[in-house]
Write an enzyme that holds these catalytic residues in place. Sequence first.
Site, PDB file in Angstrom:
ATOM      1  N   ASP A 138       0.866  -1.186   0.000  1.00  0.00           N
ATOM      2  CA  ASP A 138       0.000   0.000   0.000  1.00  0.00           C
ATOM      3  C   ASP A 138       0.902   1.236   0.000  1.00  0.00           C
ATOM      4  O   ASP A 138       1.513   1.574   1.019  1.00  0.00           O
ATOM      5  CB  ASP A 138      -0.902   0.006   1.244  1.00  0.00           C
ATOM      6  N   LYS A 201      -6.901   3.191  -3.405  1.00  0.00           N
ATOM      7  CA  LYS A 201      -7.306   3.222  -1.995  1.00  0.00           C
ATOM      8  C   LYS A 201      -7.555   4.665  -1.585  1.00  0.00           C
ATOM      9  O   LYS A 201      -6.812   5.559  -1.985  1.00  0.00           O
ATOM     10  CB  LYS A 201      -6.193   2.577  -1.167  1.00  0.00           C
ATOM     11  N   LYS A 237     -10.253   0.178  -2.451  1.00  0.00           N
ATOM     12  CA  LYS A 237     -10.154  -0.030  -1.006  1.00  0.00           C
ATOM     13  C   LYS A 237     -10.434   1.271  -0.261  1.00  0.00           C
ATOM     14  O   LYS A 237      -9.575   2.140  -0.189  1.00  0.00           O
ATOM     15  CB  LYS A 237      -8.761  -0.557  -0.630  1.00  0.00           C
TER      16      LYS A 237
END
Length: 301
Positions: A138, A201, A237
Amino acid sequence: MSDLRSLLHGLPGVDKVGVEARAAALGTRSVKTTAKAQAIDLAIRMVDLTTLEGADTPGKVRALSAKALRPDPADPTCPPVGAVCVYPAMVPVAFDVLKGSGVHLASVATAFPSGQAPLDVKLADTRDAVAGGADEIDMVISRGAFLAGDYTKVFDEIVAVKEACGPAHLKVILETGELATYDNVRRASWLAMLAGADFIKTSTGKVPIAATLPVTLVMLEAVRDYRAQTGRQVGVKPAGGIRTTKDAIKYLVLINETVGDDWLSPDWFRFGASSLLNDLLMQRTKLTTGHYAGPDYFTLD
């Protein structure tokens, strides 16, 4: 890359009123009991169980990883979560517990949460996490560069980090709470996907404004339109501020109504959360037994 700027600024503008009204309307949909049981189990399988604190210890990460495998030790029918998400230094600890289980191991990298570090530091951060066993990274974009209009710098960094990931999947954190407008969220989504993101995300969870339904709707529309144009599917996400089963179900309805079944899978949608899992487990116990297990029944993360 003037063509990159032209493409991003040529995207249709986001109707702010329309997006917020649609997200609000979808957020009021109710789910019947049998569908609710399925929704809760799906939401559990979509959780990236996260601890990103300066005070994280190996013991805490081992306990979190064990909980990811067996969220409710008293009920073997409860599915495992999607992934555990930790800092790079804690990746080998989590890997020892998770290896071979099918639960993914995600690590934040690239000078999380600010993204303010030289590229070579960000790449070393990424390679270390993958070497330690992370199969998902991430990363955070350079919001300063994006907001200054330096799209090429942001694009090139994502490409370089994607290469450093090797076989690991790359989730690109946009930090939507700092992007100021829905148009910027749409542009940042496309920029990340064009540069090779496997997931986009919303947030680090470290700024006051984290995931919201309208922002996630804009991102879902972006991945839908991107697949229609390129044939490549990208996951989404939302992270930060999603704490209750009711919240999670709102997001599942949003997915179903915006992009459909193809994204209703942990392969394509995740929740970045820590406290959400306990609420899902409490609601699951209520549906199964007819009464709530108290919040103290499940471990606090």
